[in-house]
Scaffold this active site. Structure first.
Site: not given
Length: 844
Positions: A14-15, A35-36, A46, A48, A225, A256, A572, A574
Site C-alpha cells: 500500500i505504501v 517487489d520480491q 498489505t 492480509h 497479530h 476488533y 526554534d 538558540t
C-alpha cells in the site's frame, strides 16, 4: 528489467503503490517499483490486512493522513469495484473509564476536523444490529471510517502510475546496493542491476533486512497479530453485499471485528506480544501466488465464506503469516462473543497470526536516511495511513517539505540507542501490548530504563527526584525533598488538580514554581540537545538556515527559527557565537542535528558535531541567581558586564564553564555548561553555595508552567512546520533584510498576505479547571482551533491555555470555550505574557 531509473521503489504494498501514484501525479517519470513477491498481493502485510480505517488519533499528523487516505481510497476503483466502503465505525465502552476516554477521543477528532460523536447503547445497536447493547455504556461513532480494499487500491494506484511512466516488476528481490560518496548509485536485484540516484524503501516487515544491505537502520520489529474469520452467521445468510455493518472496536478487551460478506472477521491484541526477527521470516519462494491459493475476499488473498464448509478451517499461506496459536484466542473469542452474541454459534473458517510492524514509539518511519543521500524510507505504515504516507513522502522527495508536519514520523527523531536491537524489541513489545490501552499523555515507559543520566543523577536521586523519561534521558519532574517547601508555600491555597489532570503530577511542582520566582532553583538542562557548528563557512551556513541575524560579535546569543521551503517553523534554536567561526546551537532533538548535517556543504568548510553526550548544563534561575554564582567566580556577573543574551567562558570554582545569560523560565539567571567530567563538582559547588539563599532543585513540571507564564513557545506543541513564525508570535526572529535564507520567499509572501490565525493565550474562567493539550476550542458553535499547551500558573493564580485562533478572535477580551472530556469551559483571550510582560526580571 530496466537498467536505469530516476527512482526505484522497493515494495509494491500500500505504501509503495501510494508513493508511486503520488509521485506520478507530481510529474515524476521513469519510476521502477519492484517487489520480491507477485504483484499486487505481494504476500506482505498489505495482503492480509483486514482493511480497517479508524481515523481518530491523538497525533494530528496521523489523523490527517488517515483522513486523506479515506478520501483517496474513496476516489479509487478497480474494474468498477470500489476500493473503500465508508460504513463508519463504533468504538464501544465496556467500562466507565473507557466511556470517559471516548469523550477525550471525540475531542481529538474535533480538534483535527474529524466528525464524530459519543452515542448511547441503543443508538449503537441501531447502527450495528448484532451488538448486545446491554453490555456496553456507549460508543464513539465516526461515520467517515470504513473498510479499505487494500490490494484493490494498490492495483488501482499502480495502474495510474504505469499510465504515467512507472514500471512494476514482481518476483524481483533486492540483493544489495551500490553507493559512492555517501550516495546511493544502484540497486542490485535478482533480475539485474538498476542504476539510480534515488531509492524509496517500502519493504514493511522486511524493511530492516533490506535497509541493512545499504547500511541504513530501520528501527521496527515485526509482530504477530491474531485474526479469524467465522463461518457464515445466521443473521447474515443471504447477504450479498461485501460490507454493510460499521467496523467495531472493543478496546477494553483489545479486540476488533468487521463484517466480511455473510461472516465476520475478528482480531485480537489481547495476547502476549509475539515478536518476529525480520531474518526469520520465510522467503517468498515458498509462496506460490495469491491467485493460486483460493478465491479472493477482502484483499484478493482471502477465501470467500461461501467457499468454505463449516467443518474446515483454512489458513492464509503467505510469508507474512505465521501459524495460528489457538491457546491465545480462547479468552478473546469469549470476550467478543459477549457483545456480539451471534458469534457463539459460529466456527472458524480461517485463522492466522498475521505480521505487521511496530517502531519504538508506534509511529511510522519516514524520510531520507541520515547516513545515505538519496535513500528514502517509508516504513511501519498501516493501511489506515498508507495513502497519506505515500503522499507525504512523495512531497518530501519532490519539494523538500510535506503538506503536514511530519515530526511524529520523522526518520531522524530517534536517538542512537533507539536503533539497537534490544531497545527496538522492548519498545515494540510495549507498543503492541498498549495499542488499545487508555494512556495518559505523561504516562511513562517502564523499560528499558535508565538509559541516559546526567552527572547530577545520584544527587537528584538523593533528593527524591521523580524522573520522567525523554529521548532516553532521566529528567526530574519534581523532588520529594521539596515537600517542606510545599508546606511553607501557599500552593495549598490554590484549587487542587483533580482527575485526569492530577495524574503524573504533584503539588510539589507548584512549590518549586514559586520558589523559582521568589528565591532560586537549580534545573538540570543536560538533556537539551546541542551541537557545535564550526569552520570557515559556519556563519554563512547558519545564516542560510535561520531567520534571525547571527552576524554579531563573539559572545552573542540569538534566538531564531529554522524554516522549511514553505516558511513553516522546522524548529526554534538558540545560537551562541563562541568565536569567529565557532557556534553552539541548542536544538529540539536529533532531527535538528540531522537537518543541519543534511544541509551542510560537502566541501568540508562546516563541521556539525553533537556535543550533548559529553557535556552537561545547570540552569541557575531566580531573583537571587547572581548572589549564588558571583561569589563562586572571579568573573564579573554584573548586569553591565554580563548582560542578557550574552555568553562568556568563566570559572565556577575550579570548573571551566561556558555561561549563557538566558532563561526559559523568565527569571534572572544563567545556563552553565561544562564537560561531563566536571559536572558533579559543578552541581555540588552550586548546591552548597545556594543553601543559605534558599536554593532548591526543581523539575520539568515547574519549568513548563514557568515558561508558559512568560509566553515562551515550545516547538512541537505551540508551533511546528504547519505554522509560520508570524502566526506563532515569533515574527521578531525574522530578519528579511539580512539576505537570503531558507524559507525567506515564503515568509515574504506570508507577511504580505497578513495573518489569518494567531497563537493566543486564553485564561479559563474557573481556575480549578486545568486542561492538558489537544482539546478543541469552540466559538459561536464551531470548533475554531485546539489547545497547544496549558497549565496552571502559580505566579499569576490562573489556569490558562495556548492555541491558534482565527484572527478575528485573536484580540484580548474575545470569548471562547475549551472542550475537556465532553464538557465546555469558558475562557477569555488575554494579552501575553501573563507574567512580567516587559521582561524586567530577566534584565535585572
Amino acid at each position: 528489467m530496466q537498467t536505469h531509473a530516476r527512482l526505484v521503489i522497493i515494495g509494491a504494498g500500500i505504501v509503495g503503490c501510494s508513493a508511486a501514484y503520488h509521485l506520478a501525479r507530481l510529474g515524476w517519470r521513469d519510476i521502477v517499483v519492484i517487489d520480491q513477491g507477485p504483484l499486487f498481493a505481494t504476500g506482505g502485510s498489505t495482503s492480509h490486512a483486514p482493511g480497517l480505517v479508524f481515523q481518530t488519533n491523538g497525533s494530528q499528523t496521523m489523523c490527517r493522513m488517515a483522513q486523506y487516505a479515506v478520501k483517496l481510497y474513496g476516489e479509487l476503483s478497480l474494474d468498477d469495484q470500489p476500493c473503500f466502503y465508508p460504513v463508519g465505525s463504533l468504538e464501544v465502552a465496556y467500562t466507565p473509564e473507557r466511556l470517559r476516554d471516548l469523550h477525550r477521543r471525540r475531542g481529538w477528532g474535533r480538534s483535527w476536523g474529524l466528525h464524530s460523536d459519543v452515542i448511547g447503547p441503543a443508538e449503537a445497536r441501531a447502527q450495528l444490529p448484532l451488538l448486545d447493547d446491554s453490555k456496553i455504556l456507549g460508543a464513539l461513532a465516526v461515520p467517515g471510517d470504513g473498510i479499505a480494499k487494500a490490494v484493490r487500491a494498490c492495483e488501482a494506484m499502480a495502474r495510474f502510475a504505469q499510465a504515467h511512466g512507472a514500471s512494476f516488476y514482481g518476483r524481483t528481490p533486492v540483493t544489495g546496493f551500490e553507493t559512492a560518496g555517501g550516495r546511493v548509485t544502484a540497486v542490485l536485484t535478482g533480475q539485474g542491476r538498476i542504476a539510480t540516484e534515488q531509492v524509496l524503501l517500502c519493504g514493511g516487515i522486511w524493511g530492516p533486512k533490506v535497509g541493512r544491505l545499504a547500511g541504513v537502520s530501520v528501527p521496527l520489529t515485526p509482530c504477530q497479530h491474531q485474526y479469524v474469520r467465522t463461518t457464515p452467521l445466521r443473521e447474515l445468510l443471504g447477504e450479498t453485499r461485501e460490507v454493510v455493518h460499521p467496523i467495531l472496536r472493543h478496546q477494553d478487551k483489545a479486540m476488533y471485528a468487521r463484517q466480511v460478506g455473510n461472516s465476520y472477521g475478528v482480531g485480537s491484541y489481547q495476547h502476549t506480544p509475539l515478536l518476529v526477527c525480520p531474518d526469520d521470516i520465510r522467503p517468498h519462494e515458498t509462496w506460490v501466488s495469491a491467485t493460486e491459493i483460493t478465491e479472493k475476499d477482502n484483499n484478493n488473498a482471502f477465501p470467500q465464506p461461501s467457499a468454505i464448509s463449516v467443518a474446515s478451517v483454512a489458513t492464509w499461506d503467505m510469508p507474512s503469516v505465521m501459524p495460528f496459536t489457538p491457546e491465545h484466542f480462547d479468552g478473546p473469542w469469549q470476550d467478543m462473543a459477549e457483545i456480539l452474541p451471534t458469534l457463539r454459534g459460529a466456527d472458524f473458517a480461517a485463522t492466522m497470526n498475521g505480521m505487521f510492524s511496530f517502531t519504538p514509539d508506534g509511529n511510522p518511519v519516514v524520510g531520507e536516511a541520515p547516513n545515505l543521500r538519496g535513500f528514502w524510507v517509508a516504513e511501519a505504515v498501516w493501511v489506515t495511513h498508507g495513502g497519506g504516507v505515500g503522499k507525504a513522502v512523495a512531497e518530501l522527495m519532490a519539494t523538500g517539505s510535506a503538506e503536514w508536519d511530519m515530526r511524529d514520523c520523522d526518520i531522524d527523531r530517534f536517538e542512537p540507542h533507539a536503533h539497537s536491537a534490544p531497545y527496538v524489541l522492548a519498545r515494540g513489545w510495549t507498543q503492541y501490548d498498549e495499542v488499545y490501552d487508555i494512556l495518559h499523555p505523561l504516562q511513562q515507559m517502564e523499560q528499558p530504563r535508565p538509559l541516559r543520566t546526567s552527572p547530577f543523577y545520584a544527587r537528584q536521586q538523593a533528593l527524591g527526584a521523580v524522573f520522567f523519561e525523554g529521548r532516553g534521558w532521566e529528567r526530574p519532574q519534581w523532588f520529594e525533598s521539596n515537600v517542606e517547601t510545599l508546606k511553607r508555600s501557599n500552593v495549598q491555597t490554590f484549587n487542587p488538580r483533580l482527575g485526569w489532570a492530577a495524574r503524573c503530577w504533584s503539588p510539589i511542582a507548584g512549590a518549586e514554581h514559586l520558589a523559582t520566582r521568589e528565591h532560586i532553583a537549580l534545573y538540570d538542562m543536560t538533556p537539551l540537545t546541542r551541537c557545535e557548528v564550526a569552520g570557515p563557512g559556519a556563519l554563512a551556513f547558519l545564516q542560510h538556515l535561520t531567520t534571525n541575524q547571527l552576524e554579531k560579535p563573539a559572545g552573542s546569543v540569538v534566538y531564531t527559527c529554522m524554516c522549511d521551503e514553505r516558511g513553516g517553523v522546522r524548529s526554534d534554536v538558540t545560537v551562541t557565537r563562541l568565536a569567529e567561526s565557532e557556534f553552539q546551537v541548542a536544538c529540539n532533538g536529533p532531527a535538528d542535528i540531522a537537518w543541519l548535517r543534511r544541509h551542510a556543504p560537502e566541501d568540508g568548510r562546516v563541521l556539525v558535531r553533537e556535543t550533548t553526550p559529553g557535556t552537561c548544563c545547570v540552569g541557575v534561575w531566580g531573583p537571587r541567581a547572581r548572589e549564588l554564582v558571583q561569589p563562586l567566580s572571579g568573573d564579573d556577573f554584573s548586569n553591565e558586564t554580563f548582560p542578557y543574551f550574552t555568553a562568556r567562558r568563566v570559572y565556577i570554582g575550579e570548573v571551566p564553564c561556558m555561561a549563557q545569560r538566558v532563561s526559559y523560565v523568565g527569571e534572572l539567571g544563567w545556563e552553565i555548561y561544562t564537560s561531563a567530567d566536571y559536572g558533579l563538582r559543578l552541581w555540588d559547588l552550586l548546591w552548597a553555595a545556594g543553601q543559605p539563599l534558599g536554593a532548591i532543585a526543581a523539575g520539568r513540571t515547574a519549568f513548563d508552567a514557568l515558561r508558559l507564564e512568560k509566553g515562551y513557545r515550545l516547538w512541537g506543541a505551540d508551533m511546528h512546520a504547519e505554522h509560520t513564525p508570524y502566526e506563532a508570535g515569533l515574527g521578531f526572529t525574522v530578519k528579511l533584510d539580512k539576505g537570503d535564507f531558507l524559507g525567506r520567499d515564503a515568509l515574504i509572501r506570508a507577511k504580505e498576505r497578513g495573518l489569518s490565525r494567531k497563537l493566543c493565550c486564553m485564561v479559563l474562567d474557573d481556575s480549578a479547571h486545568v486542561v492538558l493539550g489537544k482539546e478543541p476550542i469552540w466559538a459561536d458553535g464551531q470548533v475554531v482551533g485546539y489547545v497547544s499547551s496549558a497549565t496552571y500558573g502559580y505566579s499569576v493564580g490562573k489556569s490558562f491555555a495556548y492555541g491558534y485562533l482565527p484572527i478575528e478572535l485573536a484580540s484580548a477580551g474575545a470569548r471562547v470555550e475549551i472542550e475537556y472530556f465532553g464538557e465546555c469551559y469558558g475562557a477569555t483571550v488575554a494579552r501575553e505574557p501573563l507574567f512580567d510582560p516587559h521582561g524586567a526580571r530577566l534584565r535585572s
